[in-house]
Design an enzyme around this catalytic site. Structure first.
Site, mmCIF file in Angstrom:
data_model
loop_
_atom_site.group_PDB
_atom_site.id
_atom_site.type_symbol
_atom_site.label_atom_id
_atom_site.label_comp_id
_atom_site.label_asym_id
_atom_site.label_seq_id
_atom_site.Cartn_x
_atom_site.Cartn_y
_atom_site.Cartn_z
ATOM 1 N N CYS A 106 0.731 -1.204 0.031
ATOM 2 C CA CYS A 106 0.125 -0.119 0.104
ATOM 3 C C CYS A 106 0.911 1.263 -0.063
ATOM 4 C CB CYS A 106 -0.848 -0.071 1.313
ATOM 5 S SG CYS A 106 -2.462 1.084 1.204
ATOM 6 N N HIS A 107 0.808 2.062 1.006
ATOM 7 C CA HIS A 107 1.711 3.317 1.137
ATOM 8 C C HIS A 107 2.923 2.930 1.797
ATOM 9 C CE1 HIS A 107 -2.451 5.135 0.785
ATOM 10 N NE2 HIS A 107 -1.831 6.254 0.338
#
Length: 180
Positions: A106-107
């Protein structure tokens, strides 16, 4: 294998922590929650507070030498906090320099960008990070999971919680290969 799960004090996406942790445990590994401060971390379900988890080790008091692999769970805020912590960034950079496998979802690749370990590598992430990855010299692809062995060690990256099954399978396979 001892696996470091590095998170900031708050902002980690709970499902990305708990599903990867469970996968590691089920595969016979020893997951260790490493954070920037002692005590507990606050997980989130997207933008809402979720559960708290006890910190096992503090990033400034441990080293990559103590682990066989590293997992960086995502979330919107957690990786942003991590990339602002010099000790956390150095911890990630050390894993890569030693050729140990690093998995990020994800991030979480924001921390890889800050550690300057994406140059010349192919990875994926939450789509909003694509420009950051490209600006750091990496190649961003929109795929469920990528495994890049360019450079020291392997980077295993994934886009989002929906990709967790494929992400867990990929990082577990790479961590098992690193044990051999």
């Amino acid at each position: 294998m001892r696996i470091a799960f590095l998170t900031a004090r708050e902002g980690v996406e709970q499902v990305e922590l708990t599903r990867t942790w469970r996968a590691a445990t089920d595969a016979g590994h020893e997951p260790v929650l490493v954070s920037t401060q002692p005590g507990e971390i606050q997980a989130f379900d997207h933008l809402d507070k979720a559960d708290r988890f006890p910190v096992d080790e503090v990033v400034g008091d441990t080293s990559a030498d103590a682990f066989g692999g590293l997992v960086l769970p995502g979330g919107v805020a957690g990786p942003d906090f991590l990339r602002m912590d010099d000790k956390a960034v150095a911890f990630v950079r050390d894993f890569c320099a030693q050729g140990r496998p690093v998995a990020a979802i994800c991030h979480a690749p924001w921390t890889l960008v800050e550690a300057d370990v994406v140059r010349g590598r192919v990875l994926t992430s939450w789509p909003s990070l694509r420009t950051d990855i490209r600006n750091a010299g990496g190649t961003w692809v929109d795929e469920q999971v990528t495994v890049c062995d360019r450079g020291p060690g392997k980077l295993i990256t994934s886009r989002r919680p929906r990709d967790l099954k494929a992400f867990c399978e990929a990082f577990l396979a790479e961590f098992a290969a690193a044990e051999r």
